[in-house]
Design a protein around this motif. Structure first.
Motif, short mmCIF file in Angstrom:
data_model
loop_
_atom_site.label_atom_id
_atom_site.label_comp_id
_atom_site.label_asym_id
_atom_site.label_seq_id
_atom_site.Cartn_x
_atom_site.Cartn_y
_atom_site.Cartn_z
N UNK A 16 0.85 -1.20 0.00
CA UNK A 16 0.00 0.00 0.00
C UNK A 16 0.89 1.26 0.00
N UNK A 17 2.00 1.19 0.72
CA UNK A 17 2.93 2.32 0.73
C UNK A 17 3.53 2.58 -0.64
N UNK A 80 -0.94 2.82 5.17
CA UNK A 80 0.31 2.06 5.16
C UNK A 80 1.16 2.36 6.39
N UNK A 81 1.12 3.59 6.87
CA UNK A 81 1.89 3.95 8.06
C UNK A 81 1.35 3.27 9.31
N UNK A 83 0.19 0.18 9.37
CA UNK A 83 0.39 -1.26 9.30
C UNK A 83 1.55 -1.67 10.21
N UNK A 84 1.34 -2.65 11.06
CA UNK A 84 2.44 -3.09 11.91
C UNK A 84 3.42 -3.97 11.13
N UNK A 85 4.65 -3.95 11.56
CA UNK A 85 5.71 -4.79 11.00
C UNK A 85 5.92 -4.59 9.51
N UNK A 86 5.80 -3.38 9.06
CA UNK A 86 6.07 -3.05 7.66
C UNK A 86 7.02 -1.86 7.62
N UNK A 87 7.81 -1.81 6.56
CA UNK A 87 8.69 -0.64 6.39
C UNK A 87 7.84 0.57 6.01
N UNK A 88 8.28 1.74 6.43
CA UNK A 88 7.45 2.95 6.29
C UNK A 88 7.98 3.95 5.26
N UNK A 89 9.11 3.66 4.63
CA UNK A 89 9.74 4.64 3.73
C UNK A 89 8.88 5.04 2.56
N UNK A 90 8.32 4.08 1.85
CA UNK A 90 7.49 4.40 0.69
C UNK A 90 6.23 5.15 1.11
N UNK A 91 5.66 4.76 2.25
CA UNK A 91 4.45 5.44 2.72
C UNK A 91 4.76 6.89 3.08
#
Length: 116
Positions: A16-17, A80-81, A83-91
């Protein structure tokens, strides 16, 4: 890829991010292009700048659709921000690009209204 016990698995990128980032990029560059075309028409074809001109109506519709796209990008970035346990850079990138698109559009609308 195997992970040893006790080590944390690497965080996955948020799909999603990534979508928010792509939509943010598309909306920002398309809005810049739309405003550039409007400025070109206003400078070189002043007779076309009126409320009944099909060219101006299409540019206005394009701006509205691209603002909706930037808003969608911002909403997806916030999702997307969270969401737990996901990288946040793209979001974060998508949220930043959407914010730039929306604030630049607001600025251009205010400048345009001031020129009336």
């Amino acid at each position: 890829m195997r992970y040893q016990e006790g080590l944390m698995a690497a965080k996955q990128a948020s799909g999603i991010g990534k979508v928010a980032l792509v939509l943010g990029l598309v909306s920002m560059f398309a809005l810049m292009l739309t405003f550039a075309v409007a400025a070109y028409i206003g400078r070189h074809f002043p007779a076309l700048v009126n409320q009944q001109s099909p060219a101006m109506l299409m540019l206005g519709l394009a701006v509205l659709l691209l603002v909706a796209l930037a808003l969608l990008s911002a909403i997806l970035a916030v999702v997307a921000l969270t969401q737990p346990d996901r990288r946040k850079g793209a979001a974060l990138g998508g949220l930043l690009l959407a914010a730039i698109s929306l604030s630049a559009t607001a600025f251009m609308v205010i400048v345009g209204l001031g020129a009336l």
